[in-house]
Design an enzyme around this catalytic site. Structure first.
Site, PDB file in Angstrom:
ATOM      1  N   ASP A   1     -14.996 -63.340 -31.412  1.00  0.00           N
ATOM      2  CA  ASP A   1     -16.066 -63.200 -32.360  1.00  0.00           C
ATOM      3  C   ASP A   1     -15.967 -64.152 -33.333  1.00  0.00           C
ATOM      4  O   ASP A   1     -15.432 -65.376 -33.299  1.00  0.00           O
ATOM      5  CB  ASP A   1     -15.864 -61.578 -32.913  1.00  0.00           C
ATOM      6  CG  ASP A   1     -14.528 -61.433 -33.914  1.00  0.00           C
ATOM      7  OD1 ASP A   1     -13.839 -62.328 -34.020  1.00  0.00           O
ATOM      8  OD2 ASP A   1     -14.296 -60.490 -34.222  1.00  0.00           O
ATOM      9  N   CYS A   2     -17.013 -64.083 -34.316  1.00  0.00           N
ATOM     10  CA  CYS A   2     -17.076 -65.115 -35.105  1.00  0.00           C
ATOM     11  C   CYS A   2     -16.070 -65.610 -36.092  1.00  0.00           C
ATOM     12  O   CYS A   2     -15.633 -66.755 -36.280  1.00  0.00           O
ATOM     13  CB  CYS A   2     -18.284 -64.846 -36.086  1.00  0.00           C
ATOM     14  SG  CYS A   2     -18.020 -63.451 -37.425  1.00  0.00           S
ATOM     15  N   SER A   3     -15.241 -64.512 -36.762  1.00  0.00           N
ATOM     16  CA  SER A   3     -14.015 -64.591 -37.501  1.00  0.00           C
ATOM     17  C   SER A   3     -12.839 -65.085 -36.617  1.00  0.00           C
ATOM     18  O   SER A   3     -11.942 -65.686 -36.945  1.00  0.00           O
ATOM     19  CB  SER A   3     -13.688 -63.704 -38.466  1.00  0.00           C
ATOM     20  OG  SER A   3     -13.597 -62.442 -37.726  1.00  0.00           O
TER      21      SER A   3
ATOM     22  N   ALA B   1     -14.267 -62.014 -41.496  1.00  0.00           N
ATOM     23  CA  ALA B   1     -14.980 -62.724 -42.045  1.00  0.00           C
ATOM     24  C   ALA B   1     -14.948 -62.467 -43.883  1.00  0.00           C
ATOM     25  O   ALA B   1     -15.056 -63.129 -44.692  1.00  0.00           O
ATOM     26  CB  ALA B   1     -16.393 -62.487 -41.711  1.00  0.00           C
TER      27      ALA B   1
ATOM     28  N   HIS C   1     -20.732 -62.244 -41.234  1.00  0.00           N
ATOM     29  CA  HIS C   1     -20.743 -63.572 -40.218  1.00  0.00           C
ATOM     30  C   HIS C   1     -20.269 -64.889 -40.803  1.00  0.00           C
ATOM     31  O   HIS C   1     -20.472 -64.935 -42.250  1.00  0.00           O
ATOM     32  CB  HIS C   1     -22.186 -63.664 -39.832  1.00  0.00           C
ATOM     33  CG  HIS C   1     -22.169 -64.438 -38.562  1.00  0.00           C
ATOM     34  ND1 HIS C   1     -21.639 -64.212 -37.358  1.00  0.00           N
ATOM     35  CD2 HIS C   1     -22.701 -65.749 -38.361  1.00  0.00           C
ATOM     36  CE1 HIS C   1     -21.913 -65.078 -36.281  1.00  0.00           C
ATOM     37  NE2 HIS C   1     -22.363 -66.187 -37.023  1.00  0.00           N
TER      38      HIS C   1
ATOM     39  N   HIS D   1     -20.466 -71.506 -34.188  1.00  0.00           N
ATOM     40  CA  HIS D   1     -19.963 -70.055 -34.257  1.00  0.00           C
ATOM     41  C   HIS D   1     -20.182 -69.380 -33.075  1.00  0.00           C
ATOM     42  O   HIS D   1     -20.740 -69.762 -32.072  1.00  0.00           O
ATOM     43  CB  HIS D   1     -21.065 -69.317 -35.546  1.00  0.00           C
ATOM     44  CG  HIS D   1     -22.385 -69.405 -35.080  1.00  0.00           C
ATOM     45  ND1 HIS D   1     -23.276 -68.276 -35.521  1.00  0.00           N
ATOM     46  CD2 HIS D   1     -23.390 -69.859 -34.330  1.00  0.00           C
ATOM     47  CE1 HIS D   1     -24.362 -68.458 -34.840  1.00  0.00           C
ATOM     48  NE2 HIS D   1     -24.271 -69.515 -34.101  1.00  0.00           N
TER      49      HIS D   1
END
Length: 224
Positions: free
Chosen positions: A137-139, A157, A186, A198
């Protein structure tokens, strides 16, 4: 006129002698140096006056001097003999230049970017922080990328957005900075030139996207 020119020649000879003595001296006491400086200045003044009388030119603002004996307000050295040499120096008489500087943080940031690019095309997986989980995922992308360089960031995040220092705008951002969006929901890694890498959302893969300041909550610099 003839008498003035003769006097000019005598003074020039005296000053040349003083220059030879000063050049050949390897040591001198403070008192001797002061006396030499005073004598040099006096002869320089006499030279200027004689030359003014001979030529009819006002030389009041022209200071002829030996190297190392500047007159008040004069910052360049003007050797006698008609040849003027100018050099900007420090208070110690030694020319200096600004030391070359390196930005270790910027270099490290570029390394972070190159590492993040290795995950381009990796599927988005909520909670994913390693390829063993099938995606990121993003983080998770941020956490994994930085951890490979020995930097331990918080996992999510909202916590990552509190790390490092705040950068005011994309114009000041550099590669490796964290781009926080949607109030901390995000995060991505800045690449430069208005782009970040990202992991956007389910059904997508890690990608490079364009960003603008109006879509940024905050920018955080982790690498000083």
């Amino acid at each position: 006129m003839t008498e003035a020119l003769t006097r000019v020649g005598e003074i020039r000879t005296q000053i040349a002698t003083l220059q030879d003595v000063a050049a050949g001296r390897t040591t001198a006491t403070a008192g001797t140096a002061t006396a030499t400086s005073a004598a040099t200045q006096q002869n320089a003044t006499q030279f200027a006056s004689a030359l003014a009388a001979a030529t009819g030119t006002d030389l009041t603002n022209l200071t002829a001097q030996l190297p190392g004996t500047p007159a008040p307000g004069v910052t360049t050295t003007q050797p006698l003999g008609g040849v003027v040499g100018a050099a900007t120096t420090t208070g110690t008489g030694t020319a200096t230049s600004a030391p070359a500087s390196t930005d270790a943080g910027a270099a490290k940031g570029q390394q972070i970017v190159e590492t993040a690019k290795e995950y381009l095309g990796t599927p988005y997986v909520w909670g994913g922080e390693s390829l063993a989980e099938g995606g990121l995922d993003c983080s998770g992308l941020v956490h994994l990328t930085y951890s490979r360089h020995g930097i331990d960031l918080p996992r999510v995040a909202r916590d990552q957005m509190r790390e490092g220092t705040t950068i005011g705008s994309l114009a000041e951002a550099r590669a490796g900075d964290l781009i926080i969006q949607r109030g901390g929901k995000h995060v991505g890694i800045y690449l430069g030139d208005g782009q970040m890498i990202h992991s956007p959302r389910p059904g997508k893969t890690v990608e490079i996207a364009s960003i603008t300041d109006d879509r940024v909550t905050t920018i955080r610099r982790i690498l000083d």
